[in-house]
Each structure stands twice: as structure tokens, then as C-alpha cells.
Design an enzyme around this catalytic site. Structure first.
Site, PDB file in Angstrom:
ATOM      1  CG  HIS A 127      -1.580   1.302   1.494  1.00 13.46           C
ATOM      2  ND1 HIS A 127      -2.870   1.563   1.094  1.00 13.46           N
ATOM      3  CD2 HIS A 127      -1.139   2.444   2.102  1.00 13.46           C
ATOM      4  CE1 HIS A 127      -3.189   2.804   1.446  1.00 13.46           C
ATOM      5  NE2 HIS A 127      -2.149   3.352   2.064  1.00 13.46           N
ATOM      6  CD  GLU A 128       2.101   3.556   3.770  1.00  9.58           C
ATOM      7  OE1 GLU A 128       2.457   4.632   3.256  1.00  9.58           O
ATOM      8  OE2 GLU A 128       1.080   3.448   4.479  1.00  9.58           O
TER       9      GLU A 128
ATOM     10  CG  HIS B  48       0.827   6.429  -1.066  1.00 10.57           C
ATOM     11  ND1 HIS B  48      -0.421   6.841  -1.495  1.00 10.57           N
ATOM     12  CD2 HIS B  48       0.622   5.845   0.154  1.00 10.57           C
ATOM     13  CE1 HIS B  48      -1.322   6.538  -0.585  1.00 10.57           C
ATOM     14  NE2 HIS B  48      -0.715   5.927   0.423  1.00 10.57           N
TER      15      HIS B  48
ATOM     16  CD  GLU C 251      -3.822   6.859   1.877  1.00  9.04           C
ATOM     17  OE1 GLU C 251      -3.609   5.631   1.983  1.00  9.04           O
ATOM     18  OE2 GLU C 251      -2.927   7.709   1.992  1.00  9.04           O
TER      19      GLU C 251
END
Length: 425
Positions: free
Chosen positions: A278-279, A282, A358
Site C-alpha cells: 500500500h505504501e 503512493h 488511498e
């Protein structure tokens, strides 16, 4: 007249506080939709009755404190203006020295100290409530140490920014906002570059990840995402909090992949890999650079609006506030008041953009890991550790949440799975 306006401001603040209390504790609905009861998004399936009660209590308190703190800051700036306290700070500074840059430093110190003391009760209340709900593990001395580090870092950065800002105001009385914006571009990028290596280590100790097998898996993901990282770092956060987190920070060669030790202790490798995917999303989707571009656009608009309002207010009220002109450093609370109001006003938009990013990152994590169970378990664990509301009230969501609610995130994973099955994937 001054006392009259001060009383009106205080009454307005109290009425706002009463309204927000009534909204959060009696009017707002944070229940789970009937259609999701019994699913993995239902807190009764992964929290016990006491944990559900505590999460509601703690979330309501934090939300109320958030809505009280911002206008409390506005009230502080307004009162030190109308009572002439800002002008007194400038007088003290000028009596100490005739050197302009030193005058600015002295004024800013007194203003920063006053702000610190006025805001301290709310900060301390937040700290004590976090302790009582077993979120914070910090001792008071360690908490105060962080607060003092915050004070001096903010003072140093503010001194640089304010010195340059007022130099521009004095030189370009009508177009200072444009010069300030132009200089904010390299300054913002520079701050993002030095944050991981100079500022963050002042608060916590960063060490290479000890679990080399997990590090190899994370770096394999990083390689697929073209993130220039040779190491994964863990940071000692268990001495401060029971919450969990992980992030990718910095730009260019200063990019860092960081895991809190609380995350390492409480989550499985699969759950950690889901968080890291997930991180990394970005970084892959250039959210950092999109964020910088959006920030610079809003800064340009905000500085222009601030310049116009500031000039009008000082023309009309400057004599009452004992602020002779905009070039006086005592006009700084006017600048801070306007920018704070603008930032709060635009937060529903910036939060909406953040929530969209997100969602994209969550989708990327599902696709990269192909492990939806790990995603659901991760969000359930994060909810439990932080005593978060699954479905917060609407005003809380639009003003506070830069992430989707836990209800939305868990629901996304389930719906994404159904879409794959429907498409025969």
C-alpha cells in the site's frame, strides 16, 4: 469596544463547542449499515463489547478535541491582536535591539512561547486521554521532550520563513505573495528531502530491519515498484504508542521504507507486506509529486487571498490592533489567522483527494499481494490497536479523514474480490 469584540469571539467559540459536542455525542450516526452486519466490516466480528465501547468513547473525545483545537487557535490569534499583545511583543523586541533580523527572532520567540502555553492544556489533555485508553505508552517526561523538540524545530523553520516573508512584504508591497510562492517551491522540496535524514531522527531511533527474510520480501516489492531503497528501517515507537504504522518517505535518493516496531510485533509477514505494498503504491503512482503540485497550487491561491484580506483588515483594524502597517512584524498573527482559516476551509477538498489516493493504494496492494484476507486482517488489527471508529460521522470524515474509513476499506477488499470473480479472473 475591544472588550465587546473579545466577548463576542469567546461566546462564538463556546457556542461552536456546544454544537460540536451535541453533534458528536447525540446527533451523529456511527452505526454500521444493516447490509454489512455480520461481515468482516462489522466490529462485532473482531472486537469484543468492551473494545467497541472504548473505541466509540475515545473516538468521540478525539474528534471533539480536533474541532475545538482549530478555532481555539483562531481565538488566540484574534485576542492577541485586539488586546494589542502582538504590538507589545514587537515593542519588546525593538527595545532589545535595532537589528531587524534579531528583532524578528525575539518577536517570534515571544509569539511562539505564548502559543505553546495557550495550546498546552489541549495537548496535555489529549496526551492524558491517550494514556488512559492505553494508546500512548509515553511517560510525561518523554512526551515533554518531544513537545520541546517540536517547539524548537517549528521556531527554527518559522524564523527562516517569516524572515524571508517579511523581507518580501517590505520590498514588494503589492506582489509579495507571488515572490513568497516562488520561493516556497524549492523550500518545500528541500524540506521533504531532509525530513527522513535530519528531522525524523531527532524524535526516534531508526535502525536497519533485523528480520532479514522479511526485509528481502519487502525489497523485492520495492524493486518491482522501482523504489530506490537498499534497506528497510524499523523505528522504536513502542516506547511512545501502541498504535501501528509503516510508511515510505522522502524523495529521490533519500527515500526510506520504515516500519514501526509495534507493527512488526503485532502483524504477520503477510499483513506487513500488504501494508508495505500500500505504501509503495503512493510512490508508484507519484502521489508524493501530485501532492507537491496540489500543495503549490493551493499555496499560490491561498497566498493571494491572504494578501488581499490581510491588507484590508490592517487598513480597517490596524489602528485598533496597534499594528501600523503590514510590514510590521506584529501583523504576523493576522497572516497566521487567515492562513489557518483557509487551510481548515479547504481541508474537505484535500482530504477527498487524499482518500481517493488511498483507495488507489489499497487497490494496488490487493493486486500486488493477491492476499485479500491479509488486507482485511490488517485493517481489523489497525482498528483494534488505535481504537478507531469503523464508520465515523460525516463531518468527522470530511474534515479529519485523509484515509477512507475502515468500513470503506474493508468493504473495498470484499467488493474487489467479487468483481474479480464476476469477471472470471
Amino acid at each position: 469596544m475591544i472588550k465587546k469584540w473579545a466577548l463576542r469571539a469567546i461566546i462564538a467559540y463556546v457556542l461552536f463547542g456546544v454544537f460540536m459536542y451535541a453533534y458528536l455525542y447525540f446527533l451523529a450516526d456511527s452505526s454500521i449499515p444493516d447490509a454489512l452486519k455480520g461481515t468482516s466490516a462489522d466490529p462485532t466480528t473482531f472486537l469484543d463489547a468492551k473494545e467497541i465501547m472504548l473505541s466509540e468513547e475515545y473516538s468521540k473525545f478525539r474528534n471533539l478535541l480536533f474541532f475545538l483545537a482549530t478555532p481555539y487557535e483562531w481565538l488566540f490569534y484574534y485576542l492577541i491582536l485586539i488586546f494589542g499583545i502582538s504590538a507589545k511583543f514587537e515593542d519588546w523586541a525593538k527595545k532589545t535591539t535595532k537589528i531587524s533580523i534579531v528583532t524578528t527572532a525575539i518577536y517570534l520567540f515571544w509569539l511562539s512561547l505564548a502559543s505553546f502555553l495557550v495550546m498546552f492544556p489541549l495537548s496535555y489533555l489529549s496526551f492524558m486521554m491517550s494514556k488512559s485508553y492505553n494508546i500512548s505508552t509515553q511517560t510525561f517526561s518523554l512526551w515533554m521532550k518531544d513537545k520541546l523538540i517540536d517547539f524548537w524545530i517549528e521556531f527554527a523553520i518559522s524564523f527562516i520563513v517569516i524572515t524571508v516573508l517579511y523581507a518580501l512584504i517590505r520590498k514588494f508591497k503589492k506582489r509579495w505573495w507571488l515572490g513568497a510562492w516562488i520561493l516556497s517551491v524549492p523550500f518545500s522540496i528541500f524540506m521533504m528531502f531532509i525530513q527522513p535524514v535530519l528531522i525524523d531522527p531527532l524524535y526516534n531511533e531508526f535502525t536497519p530491519l533485523q528480520d532479514k527474510q522479511l526485509e528481502a520480501k519487502i525489497l523485492e516489492f520495492a524493486d518491482k515498484a522501482n523504489i530506490p531503497a537498499d534497506h528497510v528501517y524499523e523505528v522504536d515507537m513502542s516506547s511512545k504508542t501502541n498504535s501501528m504504522n509503516a510508511y515510505v518517505t522522502g524523495v529521490g535518493s533519500n527515500s526510506r521504507i520504515v516500519l514501526w516496531d509495534t507493527t512488526l510485533e503485532r502483524l504477520s509477514d503477510d499483513e506487513i507486506l500488504f501494508i508495505m505494498a500500500h505504501e509503495m503504491a503512493h510512490y508508484v503512482e507519484k502521489h508524493i509529486y501530485i501532492g507537491i503540485a496540489g500543495y503549490l497550487l493551493l499555496t499560490l491561491i491561498g497566498l493571494y487571498i491572504t494578501a488581499k484580506i490581510m491588507e484590508r483588515w490592517i487598513t480597517r483594524r490596524g489602528q485598533t490592533w496597534k499594528v501600523e502597517k503590514m510590514t510590521n512584524i506584529s501583523s504576523l498573527p493576522v497572516f497566521l489567522l487567515i492562513t489557518s482559516i483557509l487551510l481548515f476551509s479547504v481541508s474537505p477538498l484535500t482530504n477527498w483527494v487524499s482518500r481517493y489516493q488511498e483507495v488507489r493504494a489499497d487497490t494496488y496492494a490487493i493486486e500486488m499481494t493477491q492476499n485479500k484476507d491479509a488486507g482485511v486482517q490488517t485493517f481489523q488489527s489497525l482498528t483494534k490497536a488505535g481504537l478507531s471508529q469503523i464508520n465515523p460521522p460525516y463531518l468527522v470524515k470530511i474534515f479529519r479523514y485523509g484515509h477512507p474509513t475502515m468500513l470503506e476499506r474493508i468493504k473495498l477488499i470484499e467488493e474487489y474480490e467479487l468483481k474479480q470473480e464476476d469477471n472470471g479472473e
